[in-house]
Design an enzyme around this catalytic site. Structure first.
Site, PDB file in Angstrom:
ATOM      1  NE  ARG A 181      28.686  11.012  60.401  1.00 22.58           N
ATOM      2  CZ  ARG A 181      27.155  11.027  60.049  1.00 22.58           C
ATOM      3  NH1 ARG A 181      26.988  11.026  58.622  1.00 22.58           N
ATOM      4  NH2 ARG A 181      26.426  11.036  61.023  1.00 22.58           N
ATOM      5  CB  VAL A 182      29.421   5.538  57.457  1.00 22.46           C
ATOM      6  CG1 VAL A 182      28.259   4.974  57.177  1.00 22.46           C
ATOM      7  CG2 VAL A 182      30.308   5.315  56.196  1.00 22.46           C
ATOM      8  N   GLY A 183      27.014   7.713  58.317  1.00 21.15           N
ATOM      9  CA  GLY A 183      26.043   7.813  59.262  1.00 21.15           C
ATOM     10  C   GLY A 183      24.997   6.519  59.378  1.00 21.15           C
ATOM     11  CG  ASP A 184      21.040   7.466  60.703  1.00 29.72           C
ATOM     12  OD1 ASP A 184      21.528   8.092  60.294  1.00 29.72           O
ATOM     13  OD2 ASP A 184      19.809   7.197  60.523  1.00 29.72           O
TER      14      ASP A 184
ATOM     15  CB  THR B 288      18.435  11.623  56.158  1.00 26.33           C
ATOM     16  OG1 THR B 288      19.460  11.673  56.844  1.00 26.33           O
ATOM     17  CG2 THR B 288      18.012  10.408  55.620  1.00 26.33           C
TER      18      THR B 288
ATOM     19  N   GLY C 111      18.686  13.176  61.346  1.00 23.56           N
ATOM     20  CA  GLY C 111      19.069  13.582  62.333  1.00 23.56           C
ATOM     21  C   GLY C 111      20.658  13.114  62.535  1.00 23.56           C
TER      22      GLY C 111
ATOM     23  N   GLY D  49      23.233  10.853  63.076  1.00 27.71           N
ATOM     24  CA  GLY D  49      23.237   9.234  62.619  1.00 27.71           C
ATOM     25  C   GLY D  49      24.025   8.807  63.671  1.00 27.71           C
TER      26      GLY D  49
END
Length: 336
Positions: free
Chosen positions: A223-226, A195, A247, A249
């Site tokens: 997939r989706v992170g933060d 990120t 990092g 997520g």
């Protein structure tokens, strides 16, 4: 007390006295003028404008500072700064050239937030390099906060963004090598520094922030992170400050990390103390597996003070303040 801290405290005391004197002895117009002058003195004292970002991204912070020094606002600065890394094909964690998911598709997530608390994000966006700019269009041109997948792509095209293949030869070669064993295990500070999160304070003292990423390499499709989730990967409160995360997520989402950091600053903690407390919430959870993943936070408060902290060593930030564009190694929790 360090000399610089002493000077800051003495100067702020003088500012407070000047404000008090103006309220007693001056009419409303003079008072307003004095308050404006004293606000400017506070801003100058803490080195505004300011840009800070996750990881070693001096070209990105330089671009953002160029915007600010030309009189631009913090929102324009973070967008333009993030676009630098999105277009950098050598950065395989952001934008064009990002490492793909398990199916070989480069999918992007991004978010942006302004001084008013307005925000926009895109998730699972394909074939559009500048995800952060699409997120801004979502914020400004729709009644929504988040658009996903094909809908986000079609929206971007309708706004004039040109579709292109984001999988470069270098990223494709890396994916082909990964497929030989097709195992997935997060690698601290390598695969996880996925990120660019950026915060900026302009000359008016207004704060904005943005995040953009191609996500974890070889993730499950979808997939989706933060990063695109407001409150997790990014949060801004213009009265208090802002925070961005990097990092793994999934772990940031579980504690709504960036919102937590800003709320801790609201309670009176410094940016550094708030980042440290947010990391402790992760590592001290029952059955935490923190030794096997990385999370890092960087935060700024309304005064222009910054802080950063991570679970493991080697997380770094780039800060552009007082004419110096510098990479700074973060302190960290796991010193065992």
């Amino acid at each position: 007390m360090k000399r610089r801290d002493f000077i800051k405290n003495a100067s702020l005391t003088g500012v407070g006295l000047a404000i008090g004197s103006s309220l007693i002895n001056c009419d409303e117009a003079v008072s307003d003028k004095t308050t404006e002058q004293n606000n400017k003195a506070i801003h100058d004292l803490y080195g505004l404008p300011l840009v800070v970002a996750t990881w070693h991204v001096k070209n990105a912070t330089a671009k953002a500072m160029e915007i600010l020094q030309a009189g631009g606002n913090a929102l324009d600065a973070v967008e333009q700064g993030c676009r630098v890394e999105e277009a950098n094909e050598k950065d395989q964690t952001v934008g064009k050239g990002g490492l793909p998911d398990r199916e070989g598709n480069v999918t992007l997530d991004a978010s942006i937030m302004d001084k008013h608390g307005n925000c926009g994000s895109v998730v699972y966006l394909q074939n559009i390099t500048h995800a952060v700019s699409v997120a801004r269009k979502v914020m400004e041109d729709t009644p929504h906060v988040m658009l996903a997948g094909e809908g986000a792509k079609q929206f971007a095209i309708s706004k004039g963004f040109e579709p292109e293949d984001l999988l470069t030869e270098a990223s494709k070669d890396a994916w082909e090598k990964w497929k030989v064993e097709a195992k997935y295990k997060p690698i601290i500070n390598i695969e996880n520094h996925d990120t660019i999160g950026m915060l900026a304070i302009d000359k008016n003292g207004d704060i904005s922030g943005a995040c953009t990423t191609s996500g974890l390499a070889y993730k499950l499709a979808g997939r989706v992170g933060d990063s695109p989730i407001i409150g997790s990967g990014l949060f801004i409160d213009n009265e208090i400050g802002g925070c961005v995360a990097t990092g793994l997520g999934e772990e940031v989402v579980k504690t709504v990390g960036s919102f937590l950091v800003v709320e801790l600053m609201r309670q009176g903690k410094s940016p550094q103390q708030a980042c440290e407390e947010a990391i402790s919430r992760i590592v001290n959870k029952p059955n935490s597996n923190y030794k096997n993943f990385q999370v890092g936070y960087v935060a700024v408060n309304k005064k222009g003070e910054t802080g950063c902290y991570s679970i493991h060593q080697w997380f770094s930030i780039t800060k552009y303040q007082d004419g110096v564009n510098a990479q700074i190694q973060s302190d960290y929790y796991n010193k065992a």
